[in-house]
Design an enzyme around this catalytic site. Structure first.
Site, PDB file in Angstrom:
ATOM      1  N   LYS A 132      27.644  15.606 -23.972  1.00  0.00           N
ATOM      2  CA  LYS A 132      27.806  15.296 -22.552  1.00  0.00           C
ATOM      3  C   LYS A 132      27.371  13.868 -22.222  1.00  0.00           C
ATOM      4  O   LYS A 132      26.345  13.636 -21.573  1.00  0.00           O
ATOM      5  CB  LYS A 132      27.059  16.286 -21.648  1.00  0.00           C
ATOM      6  CG  LYS A 132      27.637  16.334 -20.228  1.00  0.00           C
ATOM      7  CD  LYS A 132      26.613  16.316 -19.136  1.00  0.00           C
ATOM      8  CE  LYS A 132      25.739  15.145 -19.051  1.00  0.00           C
ATOM      9  NZ  LYS A 132      26.281  13.807 -18.876  1.00  0.00           N
ATOM     10  N   GLY A 149      30.413  10.183 -12.470  1.00  0.00           N
ATOM     11  CA  GLY A 149      29.876   9.895 -11.136  1.00  0.00           C
ATOM     12  C   GLY A 149      30.634  10.646 -10.057  1.00  0.00           C
ATOM     13  O   GLY A 149      30.887  11.842 -10.170  1.00  0.00           O
ATOM     14  N   ARG A 166       0.864  -1.172   0.000  1.00  0.00           N
ATOM     15  CA  ARG A 166       0.000   0.000   0.000  1.00  0.00           C
ATOM     16  C   ARG A 166       0.907   1.230   0.000  1.00  0.00           C
ATOM     17  O   ARG A 166       1.810   1.325   0.829  1.00  0.00           O
ATOM     18  CB  ARG A 166      -0.895  -0.032   1.247  1.00  0.00           C
ATOM     19  CG  ARG A 166      -2.041   0.936   1.214  1.00  0.00           C
ATOM     20  CD  ARG A 166      -3.152   0.482   2.150  1.00  0.00           C
ATOM     21  NE  ARG A 166      -4.143  -0.286   1.420  1.00  0.00           N
ATOM     22  CZ  ARG A 166      -5.184   0.264   0.787  1.00  0.00           C
ATOM     23  NH1 ARG A 166      -5.366   1.570   0.815  1.00  0.00           N
ATOM     24  NH2 ARG A 166      -6.044  -0.475   0.143  1.00  0.00           N
ATOM     25  N   GLY A 181      11.968  13.797 -18.233  1.00  0.00           N
ATOM     26  CA  GLY A 181      12.710  13.658 -19.484  1.00  0.00           C
ATOM     27  C   GLY A 181      13.865  14.636 -19.373  1.00  0.00           C
ATOM     28  O   GLY A 181      13.729  15.716 -18.782  1.00  0.00           O
ATOM     29  N   ILE A 235      13.622  18.357 -20.321  1.00  0.00           N
ATOM     30  CA  ILE A 235      12.710  19.100 -19.439  1.00  0.00           C
ATOM     31  C   ILE A 235      13.393  19.383 -18.107  1.00  0.00           C
ATOM     32  O   ILE A 235      13.242  20.468 -17.539  1.00  0.00           O
ATOM     33  CB  ILE A 235      11.368  18.345 -19.297  1.00  0.00           C
ATOM     34  CG1 ILE A 235      10.600  18.512 -20.624  1.00  0.00           C
ATOM     35  CG2 ILE A 235      10.554  18.864 -18.117  1.00  0.00           C
ATOM     36  CD1 ILE A 235       9.278  17.797 -20.706  1.00  0.00           C
ATOM     37  N   ASP A 252      21.736  16.359 -16.100  1.00  0.00           N
ATOM     38  CA  ASP A 252      20.913  17.392 -16.725  1.00  0.00           C
ATOM     39  C   ASP A 252      21.258  18.772 -16.152  1.00  0.00           C
ATOM     40  O   ASP A 252      21.253  19.774 -16.881  1.00  0.00           O
ATOM     41  CB  ASP A 252      19.429  17.097 -16.497  1.00  0.00           C
ATOM     42  CG  ASP A 252      19.038  15.717 -17.037  1.00  0.00           C
ATOM     43  OD1 ASP A 252      19.658  15.274 -18.022  1.00  0.00           O
ATOM     44  OD2 ASP A 252      18.133  15.103 -16.461  1.00  0.00           O
ATOM     45  N   SER A 270      30.732  12.968 -17.705  1.00  0.00           N
ATOM     46  CA  SER A 270      30.451  12.860 -16.270  1.00  0.00           C
ATOM     47  C   SER A 270      30.858  11.465 -15.825  1.00  0.00           C
ATOM     48  O   SER A 270      30.595  10.474 -16.503  1.00  0.00           O
ATOM     49  CB  SER A 270      28.979  13.143 -15.976  1.00  0.00           C
ATOM     50  OG  SER A 270      28.143  12.398 -16.820  1.00  0.00           O
ATOM     51  N   GLY A 317      33.621  13.089 -10.511  1.00  0.00           N
ATOM     52  CA  GLY A 317      33.475  14.413 -11.085  1.00  0.00           C
ATOM     53  C   GLY A 317      33.284  14.390 -12.583  1.00  0.00           C
ATOM     54  O   GLY A 317      32.643  13.488 -13.126  1.00  0.00           O
TER      55      GLY A 317
END
Lengths: 322, 322
Positions: free
Chosen positions: B195, B230, B34, B44, B47, B263, B228, B233
């Site tokens: 990127k 992680g 539940r 996305g 966005i 992003d 990138s 850096g």
């Protein structure tokens, strides 16, 4: 195959859901998974009852509050399925139920949203829709009222007893399939059929013995108690036969998807009452067979056309309790 | 805090999603849970870039195709968030991304729908929306075009190269953040900034060495490659400095939610280009700091106001490769 000789069965689902079923090729907790578009269907126990009833050609009306984008999806899917419905528009967004079917492990994990609270006016609107449906008229008389499922947060404590009263005021029987304190309240209100599963029954009554728990509900005022017990089949306790109960099971348990099996059993009981059948043994036979036929189908709200054949295979026995 | 001296940044998200985040108190596979109503946000990668850019007061326009009930939810959420947007209505229902946050185990499991195919006319409509936005006019000139994320099934193979060409035709730079063959195609089209993360970079180029892979993209035509890595850096490779690369990292890795960190880095790079900054070392510093500031926030598309402080702590070094 409309069965025109039967009056309309009314189902009420106060906490409907969009059921979204995802097929996942192996679930790893903590990982990211790419999944195909889910199967989205209108769900909630009373809607499943209406779907099975409609599938078998009996007249039905599904009543539910709906709201938001998920409510629109629910309405669109009911239109597509052809299930007659009266939806009461509310501000609260309809909840979702997410099923993740792990196609590798063969297990299904379910995440049911609790649902959002309805406003007092929403409850009044829902009640009016029920009163209109059960009152019927010369063209659309009602035969049975079915109230199914959990309630959204903040629901009136007397929601299920009130459904029983509205049905009886209209001169028709009421079937209630819920869990928790709603079971007790519905029993005290004189529900014609209650259909808890064995877990819900133990939890609601606090009785560890299944027999004692079912008989307690009869003592409170319920006429018939159908108890689903998974692979052990189903039991029927009746106020007119307090010395024992009927048990029905298949010679061998079926494997399949048990989701919605209880709802198919409720649909069978509703159709039986709509046809004027009041004999608990016969209601039990139909409910057990339809439940088993639902296990054979991949989605809730459908039963296999083998239900009649399964009914003929049932082992039905009478057991004395005192 | 509108930065009126900067022209509008245009982000394109061909495969947007409704991100639904569920808090689950302990996930048991095969069980029923539940859960409260999820947090639903427009998502996305493009966005998310637009959201961060808007949060920091820079002018932005998010372009995406949307359809169905989930598309309506996405549109409503963008209105509520105040992120300026041009949504291209399509028949395909917008996909969802389901995140199950196990609050006991502290792990998040993600289920990303692949998305439904767009029609050829939908792709033409999306292209027209991009052309109109990047062409701009005297009142709303564009500064940078950002294309982010996966593509729905059946997308044109030249979608990302075409975005680069549309940007260059309009006299503005293009940043592409995607995975798979789209990275190679965008490099060959002369993307100003790519990127990828280190996994995407290795997968797209087939090179096991991160340096060799990034330099391969530069050789193909990319001007700058931000990688990138992680907690290690971020690295910056540039066409004008083929003998090495810049590396930026915090003295200590941050713990938090890495979703959307990439992003935020893209948003930083877009804002830098919009401000006329072309120095890869400075772009890297900002992208690394905004990424790190995103890790501190619970949801994708937001960064912590500590981004400036984090930028001041960065350890930035030049490393020779040949």
């Amino acid at each position: 195959m409309k069965r025109a000789n039967v009056n309309r069965i009314i189902t009420v689902t106060a906490n409907p859901a969009i059921d979204m079923t995802y097929a996942v090729q192996g679930i790893t907790e903590g990982a990211s998974h790419r999944v195909p578009t889910p199967l989205s269907r209108a769900g909630g126990k009373g809607i499943n009852v209406a779907r099975v009833t409609h599938q078998l050609g009996y007249p039905v009306l599904a009543i539910a509050p709906t709201g938001g984008a998920a409510g629109q999806t629910l309405a669109a899917e009911l239109w597509t399925s052809g299930v007659p419905h009266t939806l009461v528009g509310v501000a609260a967004e309809t909840r979702r139920s997410i099923a993740l079917v792990d196609t590798v492990a063969g297990e299904t994990s379910i995440f049911n949203e609790e649902g959002q609270a309805l406003l007092p006016d929403d409850w009044r609107s829902l009640r009016i829709a029920v009163v209109e449906a059960v009152s019927g008229n010369r063209n659309l008389p009602a035969s049975v009222l079915v109230g199914s499922g959990s309630l959204p947060p903040g629901a009136p404590a007397d929601f299920y007893p009130e459904l029983v009263r509205l049905a009886h005021d209209a001169g028709i029987p009421a079937i209630i399939d819920t869990s928790g304190p709603g079971i007790i309240a519905a029993a005290k209100a004189g529900a014609d059929i209650l259909k808890p599963n064995h877990h819900e029954l133990a939890e609601a009554t606090g009785e560890s013995s299944l027999e004692a728990a079912a008989l307690a509900l009869i003592d409170m005022g319920a006429r018939t108690v159908l108890v689903s017990a998974g692979a052990d089949g189903m039991l029927a306790f009746d106020h007119a036969a307090p010395g024992g109960y009927w048990s029905a099971r298949l010679p061998e348990a079926l494997s399949g998807n048990p989701t919605g099996a209880g709802d198919a059993g409720v649909a069978a009981a509703a159709v039986a009452l709509a046809e004027g059948i009041t004999e608990p043994r016969e209601i039990l036979r139909r409910a057990t067979a339809w439940s088993a036929a639902a296990v054979l189908m991949p989605a809730a709200g459908e039963i296999s056309p083998r239900y009649q054949e399964l009914q003929d295979q049932l082992i039905v026995t009478w057991k004395e309790t005192r």
